[in-house]
Design a protein around this motif. Structure first.
Motif, PDB file in Angstrom:
ATOM      1  N   ARG A   1       0.831  -1.216   0.000  1.00 25.24           N
ATOM      2  CA  ARG A   1       0.000   0.000   0.000  1.00 25.24           C
ATOM      3  C   ARG A   1       0.858   1.256   0.000  1.00 25.24           C
ATOM      4  O   ARG A   1       0.558   2.232  -0.682  1.00 25.24           O
ATOM      5  CB  ARG A   1      -0.927   0.001   1.216  1.00 25.24           C
ATOM      6  CG  ARG A   1      -2.136  -0.914   1.050  1.00 25.24           C
ATOM      7  CD  ARG A   1      -3.197  -0.622   2.097  1.00 25.24           C
ATOM      8  NE  ARG A   1      -2.714  -0.852   3.460  1.00 25.24           N
ATOM      9  CZ  ARG A   1      -2.737  -2.047   4.053  1.00 25.24           C
ATOM     10  NH1 ARG A   1      -3.233  -3.105   3.417  1.00 25.24           N
ATOM     11  NH2 ARG A   1      -2.281  -2.197   5.281  1.00 25.24           N
TER      12      ARG A   1
ATOM     13  N   THR B   1      -1.425   1.650  -8.417  1.00 23.10           N
ATOM     14  CA  THR B   1      -2.669   0.886  -8.532  1.00 23.10           C
ATOM     15  C   THR B   1      -2.456  -0.297  -9.485  1.00 23.10           C
ATOM     16  O   THR B   1      -1.657  -0.224 -10.414  1.00 23.10           O
ATOM     17  CB  THR B   1      -3.827   1.752  -9.079  1.00 23.10           C
ATOM     18  OG1 THR B   1      -3.312   2.515 -10.170  1.00 23.10           O
ATOM     19  CG2 THR B   1      -4.382   2.672  -8.019  1.00 23.10           C
ATOM     20  N   GLY B   2      -3.159  -1.370  -9.185  1.00 19.94           N
ATOM     21  CA  GLY B   2      -3.076  -2.562 -10.044  1.00 19.94           C
ATOM     22  C   GLY B   2      -1.756  -3.296  -9.934  1.00 19.94           C
ATOM     23  O   GLY B   2      -1.442  -4.144 -10.770  1.00 19.94           O
TER      24      GLY B   2
ATOM     25  N   SER C   1       5.066  -3.983  -6.824  1.00 19.81           N
ATOM     26  CA  SER C   1       5.172  -3.077  -5.675  1.00 19.81           C
ATOM     27  C   SER C   1       6.285  -3.524  -4.725  1.00 19.81           C
ATOM     28  O   SER C   1       7.094  -2.725  -4.269  1.00 19.81           O
ATOM     29  CB  SER C   1       3.846  -3.037  -4.919  1.00 19.81           C
ATOM     30  OG  SER C   1       3.460  -4.374  -4.579  1.00 19.81           O
TER      31      SER C   1
END
Ligand code: ADP
Ligand code: MG
Length: 623
Positions: free
Chosen positions: A321, A326-327, A388
């Motif tokens: 997070r 995003t995605g 991420s």
């Protein structure tokens, strides 16, 4: 004794073990009967009420939710036996545990040679101990309370690249793997990172040293550490893992297994009781007038809950997070032929179910093929999906880098905007050479306060460099002379020492005669690739180990691991630093190494003992 069941393949289910099937059947019947079997055999108060059933009515038994205050007054067996029940009872509990392992994912990939046509899809139970290993509650507490301090120490060491470089200089000249990691780290440092966030999953491993178990002849010449003034066992750190610390998921499963067995079997609870009762409560043995208070045991105190899996998933999810794309997905870097795949899969499940975080798994070679860096921020894209967090479960051993392709992949990820768990500097901060350097007088104080240093040093075993001279001149510094004295002691009495290279994953250390031979034959620069460590001699206790579906018993020693997580966000804030769970690995006496994946040990859970950590005298450990 082969106990496999395949998800696919010619034999869809090769679980032919009759006792196991019958236990599964008994479990199913028990559920169908609404739990009355459970309540009549377990003695658990919460279940004493039997529902009144109309004919043909089916009532699901309430799940046993509160086992905190187990009334064990009916269970306590007189005497001091340290074994679990009768042989027949042990076999039954073992079969039940194997069925539980199958139903709950306490599993590993079966070795390929045993898998038949099922290949990668055959699983077997992970080796485990049927009963937990007792640890003094005070030492469990100490290990937990040190975890945030180790988080802090590793972060500071990892961010002091100058110190790391200097500390690893001799080792890097002797060991190509360390050299290459260090060189890559220097390159990335020089370029400048686009991602400032740091995510760490650490596991600090300990053994309880009992000097009485050390084979004869002046152990005091070594570090002199290891016991307090009363000769009680003390906790000593074996190593600190900063990359690919495994078994968090399976160790939670073993904790759950032991809790379940305690809930269901009076003999199991009696065993726990004998090992961990409070000194004042022994009245239970002698009279029928025993009060409930004196004979109740809080199960969650005896068997501490294990939050390792949830804690690690939470840390990775928070980092995901904090990265903010995003995605995006989390990338698990894995080995192609990983046997410990279920341990990883359970974490993947937890990330998805608990946090909605998707995970993709790739080997280093696949990453080189499929990943690229994009834009000035060097975002990491894997076939179009942004990554991420890169979580390494591979890349810690030279075997993972057979060609330059794997190194290219490591470099790509390290330079990227993805959050690395761990970054290269964290990986290097876990080197055994760093552990040894931090044990030098005054070294810790560079990174933490004097008070914190004193706390950490309490768990340091004797550690010495092997890069010094054999016979340093009198003008040499204290450290070099101390190291030369330790080398002399190791030549004389190799049983008191361990020689360790910069490797992870078990099976690389030198013990006993091998150590003596290495010290005799290696040049000074060759031995710089290793460190020398005081050998820890833990207490041996009777243990029941389950391997390949078979129950073995014998004297065994245990090693405690404590997981902790750390997250510094991209903006520089420490968002997380906490201890999250534990692991116990138990191995039969006479086995030097300790890895579970490497085949030396079994998974276990700790039993927090309130009995004094007084040394026992009957078994000699560590030979
Ligand atoms: P690895 O990174 O390969 O896991 P470790 O330092 O953890 O290396 O050593 C592997 C195993 O060897 C440990 O799990 C433990 O069983 C044994 N061992 C390591 N150091 C010591 C020591 N100082 N005393 C006794 N046993 C040790
Ligand atoms: Mg280890």
């Amino acid at each position: 004794s082969n106990y496999h069941f395949a998800a696919r393949g010619p034999k869809p289910c090769s679980m032919t073990n009759a006792p196991i099937q019958s236990v599964l059947l008994a479990l199913a019947l028990q559920n169908a009967r609404g739990g009355s079997v459970v309540s009549s055999s377990s003695g658990i108060r919460a279940e004493a009420r039997e529902p009144e059933l109309g004919e043909g009515e089916y009532v699901r038994a309430p799940p046993p939710s509160d086992f905190c205050a187990l009334d064990i007054s009916a269970d306590v067996v007189h005497g001091e036996e340290t074994v679990l029940g009768s042989k027949a009872e042990r076999d039954l509990i073992c079969a039940e545990a194997l069925a539980w392992a199958a139903c709950n994912g306490l599993l590993m990939r079966a070795p390929l040679e045993d898998a038949g046509g099922a290949g990668n899809h055959a699983f077997t139970h992970a080796p485990f101990a049927l009963t937990p290993a007792d640890f003094p509650e005070s030492e469990l507490w100490r290990a937990n309370s040190l975890a945030p301090l180790f988080n802090k120490l590793v972060e500071r060491v990892a961010s002091d690249f100058g110190w790391l470089q200097l500390t690893l200089r001799d080792t890097a000249s002797a060991d190509p793997f360390t050299r290459r990691l260090l060189r890559l780290c220097a390159k990335v440092e020089a370029e400048g990172a686009t991602q400032r966030a740091q995510l760490a999953v650490l596991r600090s491993d300990y053994m309880l040293h009992e000097p009485l178990h050390e084979p004869q002849s002046g152990h005091a010449d070594a570090a002199g550490s290891g016991s307090d003034a009363l000769g009680r066992a003390l906790l000593l750190q074996v190593e600190l893992n900063t990359i690919a610390a495994s078994f968090a998921s399976l160790s939670c499963k073993v904790s759950e297994l032991h809790r379940t067995l305690a809930q269901r079997h009076p003999s199991f609870r009696a065993l726990l009781w004998r090992h961990c009762r409070q000194p004042g409560s022994s009245a239970v043995k002698s009279s029928a007038a025993t009060s409930v208070e004196s004979s109740s045991m809080r199960l969650d105190e005896a068997l501490p809950p294990n939050g390792a899996l949830a804690g690690i998933a939470e840390a990775i999810a928070q980092a995901h997070r904090a990265h903010g794309a995003t995605g995006a997905a989390v990338l698990f870097v894995v080995q192609a032929s990983e046997r410990n795949a279920v341990d990883q899969q359970l974490l993947i499940e937890e990330l998805w179910r608990g946090h909605g975080v998707p995970v993709v798994c790739r080997t280093l070679a696949q990453i080189d093929d499929q990943a690229r860096l994009e834009g000035p921020k060097r975002r990491l894209l894997l076939r179009g999906t942004q990554i991420s967090v890169v979580y390494y479960r591979a890349g810690y051993t030279p075997d993972d880098y057979p060609t330059n392709q794997q190194w290219n992949a490591r470099e790509k990820m390290e330079r990227s905007y993805a959050i690395k768990c761990p970054s290269l500097s964290y990986h290097l901060a876990g080197a055994k050479k760093v552990q040894q350097a931090l044990a030098l007088p005054g070294a810790l104080e560079r990174f933490v306060s004097d008070a914190e240093a004193a706390q950490l040093r309490q768990v340091f075993a004797g550690l010495w460099s092997l890069s010094g001279r054999d016979e340093p001149p009198p003008a040499a510094d204290d450290e070099e002379r101390a190291a030369a004295a330790a080398m002399d002691a190791a030549r004389l009495r190799p049983a008191g020492f361990v020689m360790k290279p910069q490797r992870e994953g078990g099976g690389h250390n030198l013990f006993g005669e091998e150590l003596r031979g290495a010290l005799a034959s290696m040049s000074r620069s060759q031995r710089s690739a290793f460190i020398l460590m005081q050998r820890i001699f833990p207490r041996a206790s009777p243990a029941l180990l389950v391997r390949d579906g078979e129950l073995l018993s014998g004297a065994a020693v245990s090693e405690l691991g404590v997981y902790s997580t750390f997250l510094r966000t991209p903006s520089g804030r420490v968002a997380l630093s906490k201890v999250c769970g534990h692991l116990v690995r138990t191995k039969l006496l006479g086995v030097d190494e300790g890895g579970v994946a490497a085949g030396f040990a079994v998974l276990n859970s700790p039993l927090a003992s309130k009995l004094d950590a007084k040394p026992s005298t009957h078994v000699e450990a560590g030979r």
